[in-house]
Design a protein around this motif. Structure first.
Motif, PDB file in Angstrom:
ATOM      1  N   PHE A   1      30.491 -33.559 -33.449  1.00 24.45           N
ATOM      2  CA  PHE A   1      30.500 -32.543 -34.504  1.00 24.45           C
ATOM      3  C   PHE A   1      30.323 -33.188 -35.875  1.00 24.45           C
ATOM      4  O   PHE A   1      29.564 -32.681 -36.729  1.00 24.45           O
ATOM      5  N   LEU A   2      30.988 -34.308 -36.104  1.00 23.02           N
ATOM      6  CA  LEU A   2      30.865 -34.993 -37.398  1.00 23.02           C
ATOM      7  C   LEU A   2      29.442 -35.495 -37.610  1.00 23.02           C
ATOM      8  O   LEU A   2      28.893 -35.372 -38.723  1.00 23.02           O
ATOM      9  N   LEU A   3      28.818 -36.051 -36.563  1.00 22.87           N
ATOM     10  CA  LEU A   3      27.438 -36.523 -36.691  1.00 22.87           C
ATOM     11  C   LEU A   3      26.484 -35.380 -36.991  1.00 22.87           C
ATOM     12  O   LEU A   3      25.557 -35.523 -37.813  1.00 22.87           O
ATOM     13  N   LEU A   4      26.685 -34.245 -36.330  1.00 24.80           N
ATOM     14  CA  LEU A   4      25.822 -33.090 -36.595  1.00 24.80           C
ATOM     15  C   LEU A   4      25.986 -32.597 -38.023  1.00 24.80           C
ATOM     16  O   LEU A   4      24.999 -32.243 -38.689  1.00 24.80           O
ATOM     17  N   VAL A   5      27.212 -32.574 -38.496  1.00 21.82           N
ATOM     18  CA  VAL A   5      27.442 -32.133 -39.879  1.00 21.82           C
ATOM     19  C   VAL A   5      26.772 -33.088 -40.859  1.00 21.82           C
ATOM     20  O   VAL A   5      26.103 -32.663 -41.823  1.00 21.82           O
ATOM     21  N   LEU A   6      26.916 -34.399 -40.630  1.00 22.79           N
ATOM     22  CA  LEU A   6      26.300 -35.377 -41.524  1.00 22.79           C
ATOM     23  C   LEU A   6      24.773 -35.288 -41.479  1.00 22.79           C
ATOM     24  O   LEU A   6      24.105 -35.397 -42.520  1.00 22.79           O
ATOM     25  N   ALA A   7      24.217 -35.098 -40.271  1.00 23.76           N
ATOM     26  CA  ALA A   7      22.765 -34.967 -40.162  1.00 23.76           C
ATOM     27  C   ALA A   7      22.270 -33.719 -40.889  1.00 23.76           C
ATOM     28  O   ALA A   7      21.241 -33.746 -41.577  1.00 23.76           O
ATOM     29  N   GLY A   8      22.999 -32.612 -40.743  1.00 26.09           N
ATOM     30  CA  GLY A   8      22.613 -31.397 -41.452  1.00 26.09           C
ATOM     31  C   GLY A   8      22.669 -31.552 -42.954  1.00 26.09           C
ATOM     32  O   GLY A   8      21.771 -31.105 -43.684  1.00 26.09           O
ATOM     33  N   ILE A   9      23.709 -32.228 -43.438  1.00 23.53           N
ATOM     34  CA  ILE A   9      23.814 -32.459 -44.890  1.00 23.53           C
ATOM     35  C   ILE A   9      22.679 -33.351 -45.373  1.00 23.53           C
ATOM     36  O   ILE A   9      22.070 -33.097 -46.428  1.00 23.53           O
ATOM     37  N   SER A  10      22.349 -34.397 -44.595  1.00 23.20           N
ATOM     38  CA  SER A  10      21.256 -35.295 -44.992  1.00 23.20           C
ATOM     39  C   SER A  10      19.923 -34.559 -45.052  1.00 23.20           C
ATOM     40  O   SER A  10      19.147 -34.733 -45.999  1.00 23.20           O
ATOM     41  N   LEU A  11      19.643 -33.735 -44.027  1.00 18.83           N
ATOM     42  CA  LEU A  11      18.384 -32.985 -44.033  1.00 18.83           C
ATOM     43  C   LEU A  11      18.328 -31.996 -45.188  1.00 18.83           C
ATOM     44  O   LEU A  11      17.267 -31.820 -45.815  1.00 18.83           O
ATOM     45  N   ALA A  12      19.447 -31.368 -45.487  1.00 26.04           N
ATOM     46  CA  ALA A  12      19.471 -30.426 -46.606  1.00 26.04           C
ATOM     47  C   ALA A  12      19.211 -31.136 -47.924  1.00 26.04           C
ATOM     48  O   ALA A  12      18.464 -30.642 -48.786  1.00 26.04           O
ATOM     49  N   VAL A  13      19.803 -32.327 -48.089  1.00 25.52           N
ATOM     50  CA  VAL A  13      19.577 -33.088 -49.327  1.00 25.52           C
ATOM     51  C   VAL A  13      18.114 -33.517 -49.434  1.00 25.52           C
ATOM     52  O   VAL A  13      17.492 -33.417 -50.498  1.00 25.52           O
ATOM     53  N   LEU A  14      17.553 -34.001 -48.315  1.00 27.18           N
ATOM     54  CA  LEU A  14      16.138 -34.410 -48.339  1.00 27.18           C
ATOM     55  C   LEU A  14      15.232 -33.233 -48.662  1.00 27.18           C
ATOM     56  O   LEU A  14      14.247 -33.378 -49.410  1.00 27.18           O
ATOM     57  N   TYR A  15      15.540 -32.083 -48.092  1.00 24.02           N
ATOM     58  CA  TYR A  15      14.695 -30.916 -48.362  1.00 24.02           C
ATOM     59  C   TYR A  15      14.767 -30.512 -49.835  1.00 24.02           C
ATOM     60  O   TYR A  15      13.753 -30.194 -50.455  1.00 24.02           O
ATOM     61  N   LEU A  16      15.964 -30.537 -50.404  1.00 22.96           N
ATOM     62  CA  LEU A  16      16.111 -30.150 -51.808  1.00 22.96           C
ATOM     63  C   LEU A  16      15.454 -31.157 -52.745  1.00 22.96           C
ATOM     64  O   LEU A  16      14.928 -30.789 -53.801  1.00 22.96           O
ATOM     65  N   VAL A  17      15.472 -32.438 -52.359  1.00 20.35           N
ATOM     66  CA  VAL A  17      14.896 -33.469 -53.236  1.00 20.35           C
ATOM     67  C   VAL A  17      13.376 -33.503 -53.122  1.00 20.35           C
ATOM     68  O   VAL A  17      12.653 -33.541 -54.126  1.00 20.35           O
ATOM     69  N   PHE A  18      12.848 -33.480 -51.880  1.00 21.04           N
ATOM     70  CA  PHE A  18      11.411 -33.691 -51.697  1.00 21.04           C
ATOM     71  C   PHE A  18      10.618 -32.396 -51.504  1.00 21.04           C
ATOM     72  O   PHE A  18       9.400 -32.403 -51.677  1.00 21.04           O
ATOM     73  N   ARG A  19      11.266 -31.308 -51.134  1.00 15.38           N
ATOM     74  CA  ARG A  19      10.570 -30.037 -50.919  1.00 15.38           C
ATOM     75  C   ARG A  19       9.336 -30.225 -50.029  1.00 15.38           C
ATOM     76  O   ARG A  19       8.201 -29.981 -50.435  1.00 15.38           O
ATOM     77  N   PRO A  20       9.497 -30.677 -48.773  1.00 19.42           N
ATOM     78  CA  PRO A  20       8.325 -30.965 -47.934  1.00 19.42           C
ATOM     79  C   PRO A  20       7.595 -29.692 -47.519  1.00 19.42           C
ATOM     80  O   PRO A  20       8.181 -28.636 -47.333  1.00 19.42           O
ATOM     81  N   GLU A  21       6.281 -29.839 -47.356  1.00 24.45           N
ATOM     82  CA  GLU A  21       5.437 -28.759 -46.842  1.00 24.45           C
ATOM     83  C   GLU A  21       4.384 -29.357 -45.931  1.00 24.45           C
ATOM     84  O   GLU A  21       3.955 -30.507 -46.105  1.00 24.45           O
TER      85      GLU A  21
END
Length: 261
Positions: free
Chosen positions: A84-104
């Motif tokens: 559960f902790l790994l999933l939460v950390l992975a979700g937070i990392s992906l959210a941060v990457l999406y907000l920073v880089f805005r991939p398309e």
């Protein structure tokens, strides 16, 4: 006054009755034990509960199993908590990457489509050749795309796979438009009489439809880090005016998708 009747001396006392005078504070005496018997008095604080011999082994097994079950339960709970902790950390990392880089996803289109080697006047197998020019636009401001080995490009007429090939290996930087040209070939493709008849009718109308299917493995470059391998899927419907070079594109429509895993 009624007379009191006393039991005979040799008659045994009746059950549930006591003889003697209770008004004077005296209690009945305890009956004497039968011959050849012993009476042992043990204080209450020295009496312990001991399982009978037939249950001693079972008690030992139960006492050993309880700690094991407790340990297994603790390990399982710890494992679930870690996942559960790994999933939460992975979700937070992906959210941060999406907000920073805005991939398309990159956008694709077919810019050139030349056909040769298709003879509809003979029933012999054909060996067609296609020159397909693909345009890729990477609109991301901070993400580059590595196109790796293992790609495939196929051209279909209806359900018939006419030819195949691959895209070149290249790197597309951010905010870049790259145009690649690939040569596709087919060997000894046998067309049915119905397919030949249909293609002849479409050639007479100058609207011969084909479908281009592209599958390309890519990795995204984020700063100095490469992501895992993903698969780009491109499907284009292309209509040309004739089956010889140079062919002119009459209409085209592409759809594309990315498999992240």
């Amino acid at each position: 006054m009624a007379e009191r009747v006393h039991p005979a001396a040799d008659s045994p006392p009746q059950s549930g009755h006591f003889s003697g005078n209770f008004s004077s504070g005296e209690f009945p005496r305890k009956p004497a034990p039968p011959p050849s018997t012993y009476v042992i008095q043990v204080p209450k604080d020295q009496i312990y509960r001991v399982p009978p011999p037939e249950n001693a082994h079972r008690l030992q097994l139960l006492s050993q199993k309880k700690p094991n079950r407790s340990n297994c339960r603790c390990c399982f709970c710890s494992f679930l908590a870690a996942i559960f902790l790994l999933l939460v950390l992975a979700g937070i990392s992906l959210a941060v990457l999406y907000l920073v880089f805005r991939p398309e996803a990159p956008k694709y289109s077919v810019e050139g489509f030349s056909v040769s080697g298709i003879n509809l006047t003979s029933p012999s197998p054909i060996s067609p050749k296609f020159d397909v020019t693909v345009r890729s636009r990477n609109g991301n401001g901070k993400l580059g795309v590595y196109y790796e080995k293992g790609s495939s490009v196929d051209v279909f007429y209806g359900d018939v796979d006419l030819c195949n090939g691959a895209l070149p290996v290249f790197y597309q930087p951010a905010k870049n438009v790259t145009v690649v040209k690939t040569e596709l070939t087919g060997s000894r493709i046998q067309l049915t009489s119905g397919v030949r008849k249909g293609m002849r009718g479409e050639v007479s109308k100058k609207t011969v439809p084909f479908r281009v299917r592209i599958r390309a493995p890519v990795r995204i470059k984020v700063g100095s880090v490469k992501t895992w391998r993903m698969m780009v899927k491109v499907n284009c419907d292309v209509t040309v005016d004739k089956l010889m070079a140079p062919s002119r594109i009459v209409s085209r429509k592409c759809s594309y998708d990315v498999d992240l895993w």
